[in-house]
Write an enzyme that holds these catalytic residues in place. Structure first.
Site, short mmCIF file in Angstrom:
data_model
loop_
_atom_site.label_atom_id
_atom_site.label_comp_id
_atom_site.label_asym_id
_atom_site.label_seq_id
_atom_site.Cartn_x
_atom_site.Cartn_y
_atom_site.Cartn_z
N ASP A 161 11.05 61.71 71.09
CA ASP A 161 12.51 61.90 71.04
C ASP A 161 12.81 63.33 71.47
O ASP A 161 11.90 64.15 71.63
CB ASP A 161 13.06 61.63 69.63
CG ASP A 161 14.53 61.17 69.65
OD1 ASP A 161 15.40 61.95 70.09
OD2 ASP A 161 14.80 60.04 69.24
N TYR A 200 27.90 53.25 81.16
CA TYR A 200 26.92 52.72 80.20
C TYR A 200 26.48 51.30 80.57
O TYR A 200 25.28 51.01 80.69
CB TYR A 200 27.50 52.76 78.78
CG TYR A 200 26.56 52.22 77.73
CD1 TYR A 200 25.44 52.95 77.33
CD2 TYR A 200 26.79 50.98 77.12
CE1 TYR A 200 24.57 52.45 76.36
CE2 TYR A 200 25.94 50.48 76.15
CZ TYR A 200 24.83 51.21 75.77
OH TYR A 200 23.97 50.72 74.81
N1 LIG Z 1 23.79 50.67 68.52
C1 LIG Z 1 24.20 49.68 69.29
O1 LIG Z 1 25.19 48.99 68.99
C2 LIG Z 1 23.44 49.33 70.55
C3 LIG Z 1 23.78 48.13 71.21
C4 LIG Z 1 23.10 47.79 72.37
C5 LIG Z 1 22.09 48.60 72.85
N2 LIG Z 1 21.79 49.77 72.20
C6 LIG Z 1 20.73 50.59 72.75
O2 LIG Z 1 19.71 50.76 71.77
C7 LIG Z 1 19.01 51.98 72.03
C8 LIG Z 1 18.90 52.76 70.73
O3 LIG Z 1 20.21 53.13 70.34
P1 LIG Z 1 20.60 53.38 68.82
O4 LIG Z 1 21.75 52.52 68.54
O5 LIG Z 1 19.39 53.32 67.98
O6 LIG Z 1 21.18 54.87 68.96
P2 LIG Z 1 20.83 56.23 68.21
O7 LIG Z 1 21.83 57.19 68.72
O8 LIG Z 1 20.71 56.00 66.75
O9 LIG Z 1 19.38 56.60 68.77
C9 LIG Z 1 19.17 57.00 70.09
C10 LIG Z 1 18.01 57.95 70.11
O10 LIG Z 1 17.77 58.32 71.49
C11 LIG Z 1 17.47 59.70 71.50
N3 LIG Z 1 17.77 60.30 72.80
C12 LIG Z 1 18.98 60.40 73.40
N4 LIG Z 1 18.90 61.11 74.52
C13 LIG Z 1 17.59 61.46 74.65
C14 LIG Z 1 16.88 62.21 75.60
N5 LIG Z 1 17.50 62.77 76.65
N6 LIG Z 1 15.55 62.35 75.45
C15 LIG Z 1 14.91 61.82 74.38
N7 LIG Z 1 15.54 61.11 73.44
C16 LIG Z 1 16.86 60.94 73.56
C17 LIG Z 1 18.38 60.30 70.44
O11 LIG Z 1 17.94 61.60 70.04
C18 LIG Z 1 18.29 59.27 69.35
O12 LIG Z 1 17.26 59.55 68.43
C19 LIG Z 1 19.78 52.69 73.13
O13 LIG Z 1 19.12 52.47 74.37
C20 LIG Z 1 21.13 52.00 73.12
O14 LIG Z 1 21.75 52.06 74.38
C21 LIG Z 1 22.42 50.14 71.05
#
Ligand SMILES: NC(=O)c1ccc[n+]([C@@H]2O[C@H](COP(=O)([O-])OP(=O)(O)OC[C@H]3O[C@@H](n4cnc5c(N)ncnc54)[C@H](O)[C@@H]3O)[C@@H](O)[C@H]2O)c1
Length: 262
Positions: A33, A154
Site C-alpha cells: 500500500d 472511474y
Molecule cells: N467500496 C466500494 O464500494 C467499491 C465498489 C467497487 C469497487 N471497489 C474497488 O475496490 C478496491 C478497494 O477499494 P476499497 O473500497 O477497499 O477502498 P479503500 O479506500 O478502503 O482502500 C483503497 C486502498 O488503496 C490504497 N491506494 C490508493 N492509491 C494507492 C496508490 N497510489 N498506491 C498504493 N496504494 C494505494 C489506499 O491507500 C487504500 O488503502 C478499489 O479498487 C475500488 O475501486 C470499491
C-alpha cells in the site's frame, strides 16, 4: 501447503479484509500500500510499481502463489487512471514470472459495477492500448470539461480493467501457464472509499439510483474477500477471464435480462 499471497490496497477496506481472511486461513500475505504496510509503494507511478515488484521479490524469494490487486481510488483525477488501471496491469505483468513455480497460481483483482455506467470510450481505448501518457491527457481533458465529465474516469478505468482481463486471461502467459485471471465487480461496499458518496440522504439516494442493490443492500468488505479468496484458491481451476458481479443485483437491474450477442 502454505500459500503466499500479494495483496495491494491492504491498508484499508477490501484489501485489508482479504488479507485478514487469508491470514486466518493460514496463508502468508505480503501487503502492499502507499502507507501502513510491509511494502510501501505508490502504484500510481512507474517508479513506485517497479519498487513494489522489487520489494515483493525480495520478501518472497521470487516465489508467490497468488496476487490480489485491490488498491484503487474513486477520485475524479488523473492519478485514478494510473492507480486503477496501470497500477494493476503493470504490477501484474511485473509479478507474473514469480507465479511460475506455484502448483496453483491465481490472480483476482477488483473491477466495479461502475464499469457498466457511462464512460469515455476514448479513455478506455488509450488504457487498453497501454498508453499511459495518452490516457492521462484524455483524463485531464475530461476533468477540464467539468465534474460531469471528470466523473466518467472511474467507471472507464474499471471497464478497461475488466476488458484487459478478458484479453489477457486466455493468452499463453496466463491460461497457457495455468493461471486463472479474473475480477470481481462489487456494488457499494462499506469502506472509507464510499464515506463521502453516502454522507447525506440526498447523495445516498443519488448513489442508490445509479447502483441499485435489491439483494441485501450494501456489502461489507469481508463479503467481497470471500469471493476473492475462492477465485485465488486451488479450488478455482477453470474460471478465468471473468468479471464476477458481487453486487446485490445491480448488474441484473442495470443491464437487464439479455446480455448475449444475438
Ligand atoms: N467500496 C466500494 O464500494 C467499491 C465498489 C467497487 C469497487 N471497489 C474497488 O475496490 C478496491 C478497494 O477499494 P476499497 O473500497 O477497499 O477502498 P479503500 O479506500 O478502503 O482502500 C483503497 C486502498 O488503496 C490504497 N491506494 C490508493 N492509491 C494507492 C496508490 N497510489 N498506491 C498504493 N496504494 C494505494 C489506499 O491507500 C487504500 O488503502 C478499489 O479498487 C475500488 O475501486 C470499491
Amino acid at each position: 501447503m502454505l500459500r503466499t499471497y500479494v495483496i495491494t490496497g491492504a491498508a484499508s477496506g477490501i484489501g485489508a479484509a482479504t488479507s485478514m481472511l487469508l491470514k486466518e486461513r493460514g496463508a502468508n500475505v505480503i501487503e502492499v500500500d502507499i502507507h501502513n504496510c510491509e511494502v510501501i509503494a505508490d502504484l500510481g507511478t512507474a517508479v513506485g510499481r517497479a519498487s513494489a515488484i522489487e520489494q515483493v521479490k525480495e520478501l518472497s524469494n521470487g516465489k508467490i502463489d497468488a496476487i490480489i490487486p485491490c488498491a484503487g481510488s474513486v477520485r475524479a483525477n488523473v492519478q485514478t487512471v494510473s492507480v486503477n488501471f496501470f497500477g494493476v496491469t503493470d504490477f501484474l505483468t511485473g509479478l507474473r514470472p514469480m507465479l511460475n513455480g506455484s502448483p496453483a497460481p491465481r490472480v483476482a483483482t477488483i473491477s466495479s459495477v461502475a464499469s457498466l455506467l457511462p464512460n469515455s470510450s476514448e479513455l478506455i481505448d488509450a488504457m487498453l492500448a497501454d498508453d499511459e501518457p495518452r490516457a492521462l491527457t484524455i483524463a485531464q481533458e475530461l476533468i477540464d470539461q467539468g465534474p460531469q465529465f471528470g466523473g466518467l474516469i472511474y467507471g472507464s478505468t474499471k471497464q478497461a480493467l475488466s476488458r484487459w482481463i478478458r484479453c489477457e486471461s486466455i493468452k499463453s502467459e496466463w491460461a497457457g501457464a495455468g493461471i486463472p485471471l479474473n475480477a470481481v465487480a462489487p456494488g457499494m461496499v462499506e469502506t472509507p472509499m464510499i464515506t463521502k458518496m453516502v454522507a447525506t440522504a440526498e447523495s445516498r439516494a443519488a448513489t442508490d439510483a445509479l447502483i441499485p442493490m435489491p439483494l441485501n443492500y450494501y456489502l461489507k468488505p469481508r463479503q467481497v474477500a470471500y469471493l476473492l479468496a475462492w477465485l485465488t484458491s486451488e479450488e478455482n481451476t477453470h474460471t478465468t477471464g471473468q468479471t464476477i458481479y458481487i453486487d446485490g443485483g445491480s448488474d441484473a437491474t442495470i443491464r437487464g435480462e439479455n446480455i448475449w450477442i444475438s
